[in-house]
Each structure stands twice: as C-alpha cells, then as structure tokens.
Design an enzyme around this catalytic site. Structure first.
Site, PDB file in Angstrom:
ATOM      1  N   ASN A   9      29.989 -16.917 -14.260  1.00  0.00           N
ATOM      2  CA  ASN A   9      29.121 -16.218 -13.306  1.00  0.00           C
ATOM      3  C   ASN A   9      29.843 -16.136 -11.956  1.00  0.00           C
ATOM      4  O   ASN A   9      29.991 -17.144 -11.273  1.00  0.00           O
ATOM      5  CB  ASN A   9      27.800 -17.006 -13.174  1.00  0.00           C
ATOM      6  CG  ASN A   9      26.917 -16.450 -12.074  1.00  0.00           C
ATOM      7  OD1 ASN A   9      27.084 -15.318 -11.622  1.00  0.00           O
ATOM      8  ND2 ASN A   9      25.954 -17.251 -11.627  1.00  0.00           N
ATOM      9  N   LYS A  11      28.898 -14.697  -9.308  1.00  0.00           N
ATOM     10  CA  LYS A  11      27.953 -14.647  -8.176  1.00  0.00           C
ATOM     11  C   LYS A  11      28.345 -13.512  -7.223  1.00  0.00           C
ATOM     12  O   LYS A  11      28.830 -12.480  -7.666  1.00  0.00           O
ATOM     13  CB  LYS A  11      27.892 -15.989  -7.456  1.00  0.00           C
ATOM     14  CG  LYS A  11      27.703 -17.164  -8.420  1.00  0.00           C
ATOM     15  CD  LYS A  11      27.347 -18.428  -7.716  1.00  0.00           C
ATOM     16  CE  LYS A  11      27.399 -19.579  -8.691  1.00  0.00           C
ATOM     17  NZ  LYS A  11      26.609 -20.724  -8.300  1.00  0.00           N
ATOM     18  N   HIS A  97      18.399 -17.175 -12.991  1.00  0.00           N
ATOM     19  CA  HIS A  97      19.377 -18.101 -12.411  1.00  0.00           C
ATOM     20  C   HIS A  97      18.707 -18.834 -11.249  1.00  0.00           C
ATOM     21  O   HIS A  97      17.893 -18.261 -10.527  1.00  0.00           O
ATOM     22  CB  HIS A  97      20.611 -17.328 -11.922  1.00  0.00           C
ATOM     23  CG  HIS A  97      21.715 -18.259 -11.504  1.00  0.00           C
ATOM     24  ND1 HIS A  97      21.737 -18.837 -10.261  1.00  0.00           N
ATOM     25  CD2 HIS A  97      22.797 -18.721 -12.166  1.00  0.00           C
ATOM     26  CE1 HIS A  97      22.810 -19.625 -10.180  1.00  0.00           C
ATOM     27  NE2 HIS A  97      23.469 -19.566 -11.327  1.00  0.00           N
ATOM     28  N   GLU A  99      19.580 -19.569  -8.368  1.00  0.00           N
ATOM     29  CA  GLU A  99      19.693 -18.943  -7.035  1.00  0.00           C
ATOM     30  C   GLU A  99      18.682 -17.809  -6.887  1.00  0.00           C
ATOM     31  O   GLU A  99      18.202 -17.524  -5.796  1.00  0.00           O
ATOM     32  CB  GLU A  99      21.138 -18.472  -6.802  1.00  0.00           C
ATOM     33  CG  GLU A  99      22.042 -19.668  -6.501  1.00  0.00           C
ATOM     34  CD  GLU A  99      23.454 -19.555  -7.015  1.00  0.00           C
ATOM     35  OE1 GLU A  99      23.918 -18.437  -7.283  1.00  0.00           O
ATOM     36  OE2 GLU A  99      24.106 -20.620  -7.159  1.00  0.00           O
ATOM     37  N   GLU A 169      20.616 -25.591 -16.471  1.00  0.00           N
ATOM     38  CA  GLU A 169      21.375 -25.740 -15.228  1.00  0.00           C
ATOM     39  C   GLU A 169      20.552 -26.559 -14.232  1.00  0.00           C
ATOM     40  O   GLU A 169      19.709 -26.008 -13.515  1.00  0.00           O
ATOM     41  CB  GLU A 169      21.664 -24.369 -14.622  1.00  0.00           C
ATOM     42  CG  GLU A 169      22.509 -23.480 -15.503  1.00  0.00           C
ATOM     43  CD  GLU A 169      23.333 -22.504 -14.678  1.00  0.00           C
ATOM     44  OE1 GLU A 169      24.563 -22.619 -14.726  1.00  0.00           O
ATOM     45  OE2 GLU A 169      22.748 -21.665 -13.973  1.00  0.00           O
ATOM     46  N   GLY A 175      27.006 -25.801  -7.893  1.00  0.00           N
ATOM     47  CA  GLY A 175      27.793 -25.576  -6.677  1.00  0.00           C
ATOM     48  C   GLY A 175      27.903 -26.810  -5.789  1.00  0.00           C
ATOM     49  O   GLY A 175      28.326 -26.722  -4.645  1.00  0.00           O
ATOM     50  N   SER A 215      28.538 -27.229 -11.887  1.00  0.00           N
ATOM     51  CA  SER A 215      29.817 -27.849 -11.504  1.00  0.00           C
ATOM     52  C   SER A 215      30.714 -28.172 -12.705  1.00  0.00           C
ATOM     53  O   SER A 215      31.370 -29.211 -12.755  1.00  0.00           O
ATOM     54  CB  SER A 215      29.582 -29.096 -10.650  1.00  0.00           C
ATOM     55  OG  SER A 215      28.937 -28.738  -9.442  1.00  0.00           O
TER      56      SER A 215
HETATM   57  C1  PEP Z   1      26.181 -21.159 -11.904  1.00  0.00           C
HETATM   58  O1  PEP Z   1      26.327 -20.325 -11.024  1.00  0.00           O
HETATM   59  O2  PEP Z   1      25.477 -20.883 -12.878  1.00  0.00           O
HETATM   60  C2  PEP Z   1      26.859 -22.460 -11.780  1.00  0.00           C
HETATM   61  C3  PEP Z   1      26.675 -23.333 -12.719  1.00  0.00           C
HETATM   62  O3  PEP Z   1      27.649 -22.662 -10.682  1.00  0.00           O
HETATM   63  P1  PEP Z   1      28.741 -23.843 -10.470  1.00  0.00           P
HETATM   64  O4  PEP Z   1      29.546 -23.936 -11.734  1.00  0.00           O
HETATM   65  O5  PEP Z   1      29.540 -23.418  -9.289  1.00  0.00           O
HETATM   66  O6  PEP Z   1      27.962 -25.109 -10.229  1.00  0.00           O
END
Ligand code: PEP
Length: 253
Positions: A9, A11, A97, A99, A169, A175, A215
């Site tokens: 992803n 973003k 997601h 976010e 997640e 992040g 992460s």
């Molecule tokens: C994501 O955007 O779904 C995500 C898991 O981000 P990150 O790997 O940066 O934590």
C-alpha cells in the site's frame, strides 16, 4: 492450501515517474518467484493507476486501489466507482483501511457498503480490520475486530465472501515501527478464522486469506508468515523501497 498474498500500500506517496519505477522494480525483483506460491499486488494512489497497470502488464503482479465509492456514477465529486477501477485494470481494492476509518472518518457501515459494491463490480476487496491501542489496552481487541468483520461483510453470501481478503492491521502497529509480535498476530488471525467459520462455514474459513499489516519489514516478515493463520502481508512504508518489498515477498513465498 492457502496461497500467500503480499500487497504494498503506497498510500499518498510517489509521483508519476517514481510510481512507474517502483512498479517496474517490483516486477523485476519478483520475476523468479513461483506465482502459484505467492500473489503480489501494488496499491498506488488513484492518479497513477493506469501508468502502474501498464508498467506491470503481463508480469503477474496485480494492481489495487486504496479506496472506492459505493455508487456506480453520478454527482459524487471526488469519488471513484468500482467500474472506473475495473476500467483502468485494477484487480484489488482496499476497504476500511485504518487511515480511512480514523483519519477520514469512515463508518463501519460505509466500509461494508464499499465491500459489497466492490465485489459486485468485479473487484477483490481487501477488508482491513483492527483495534486502536486504547481498545487493545482495554481488552476490546476481539470485540472491535468482530464488529469490523461483521459490518464489513454484512449481507454477503458465502460465495461472495470468498472474494474477500481480510487484513488484520492493529492500528497501533501501522506506521509506528511497533509490529505486533507473531504470537499477537496469530491470536487475532485465529480468532478471525473462527469467527468466519461461525458466520459462514469451516471450509470457507479455512480457505480465506488473512493478511497481517503493521510495520512489516524484511526482517520480521518470515516470522510473521510462519504463523499458522497468517497467510499474507499488507505492507505500507516498506513497500516504497523495492528491494525491501521484494525481500518481504521472498519471505512470504
Ligand atoms: C498499511 O498502510 O496498511 C501499513 C500496514 O503500513 P505500515 O506497513 O507502514 O505500518
């Protein structure tokens, strides 16, 4: 046997040049990997979708979108329909997601509508579920994940649900550099699979792909993937570096 599925992803990152470069580097880096073992997808910003679709064409790397609207067309300024995503060559679409849930303010019900129309439009949704840190600390992880799952899949038949990938997640791991331990991930993944078996049936639950996201890096991917119910990885930050993303794909394959 469930096939591994790794998605990157991007973003709100990259530009017209770097999105194509990154897509081509992912294609080159994952070319030798057996496609029957791992599905790979990249998920760029909307505006770069056509260029990225072209850059990965005939490589086996799929392309997804980061969001979708639930109406097919009309006066919905700024929104993108499932038909438009299909038209430019998207296979997958992220729905819910964290976010979008916690920064943009999408409700559970809105996410559910998006999952339903995405399937209706021939897309494969990746339904993201996961708790905030305060919800985990309050012992509410299962409650939140169950709510996301039930509202996200509301009204869908077993046949349609088979098109959905679930991405667990934990919001506190996205992040932040703070990955869930493999055991924490496995616990929630097993809970999700058990819940899917209750909502549908055990065979379907056994077949469904449940990704972990939060992460993920090249050096923790293998341990996460070694968990029985972790079938794939949804990768944010680390998917912006082709070399690291390819190492994650290798770990999953
Ligand atoms: C994501 O955007 O779904 C995500 C898991 O981000 P990150 O790997 O940066 O934590």
């Amino acid at each position: 046997m469930r096939k591994s599925f790794v998605a990157g992803n991007w973003k709100m990152n990259t530009d017209s040049r770097s999105s194509v470069e990154l897509a081509k580097a992912v294609v080159a880096g994952s070319a030798g990997l057996a496609r029957e073992k791992v599905t790979v997808a990249v998920i760029p910003p909307f505006v770069y979708l056509p260029a990225v679709v072209q850059a990965v064409s005939s490589s086996g790397v799929a392309v997804g979108a980061q969001d979708v609207y639930f109406e097919p067309k009309g006066a919905f300024t700024g929104e993108i329909s499932p038909g438009m995503l299909k038209d430019v060559g998207c296979t997958y679409v992220l729905c819910g997601h964290s976010e979008r849930r916690h920064v943009i303010g999408e409700s559970d019900e809105l996410v559910g509508k998006k999952v339903t129309v995405a399937i209706g439009g021939g897309l494969l949704p990746i339904l993201c579920v996961g708790e905030l840190l305060e919800e985990r600390d309050a012992g509410k992880t299962e409650q939140v994940v169950a709510r996301h799952l039930k509202t996200g899949l509301a009204g869908l038949s077993a046949e349609k649900v088979a098109a959905v990938t679930i991405a667990y997640e934990p919001v506190w791991a996205i992040g932040t550099g703070r990955t869930a331990t493999p055991q924490q991930a496995q616990e929630v993944h097993a809970f999700i699979r058990k819940l899917l078996a209750q909502m549908y049936d055990a065979n379907l639950a056994r077949e469904m792909c449940i990704q972990y996201g939060g992460s993920v890096k090249a050096d923790n991917a293998k341990e996460l993937m070694a968990q029985e119910d972790v079938d794939g990885l949804l990768v944010g930050g680390a998917s912006l570096k082709a070399e690291e993303f390819v190492r994650i794909i290798q770990a999953a394959a």
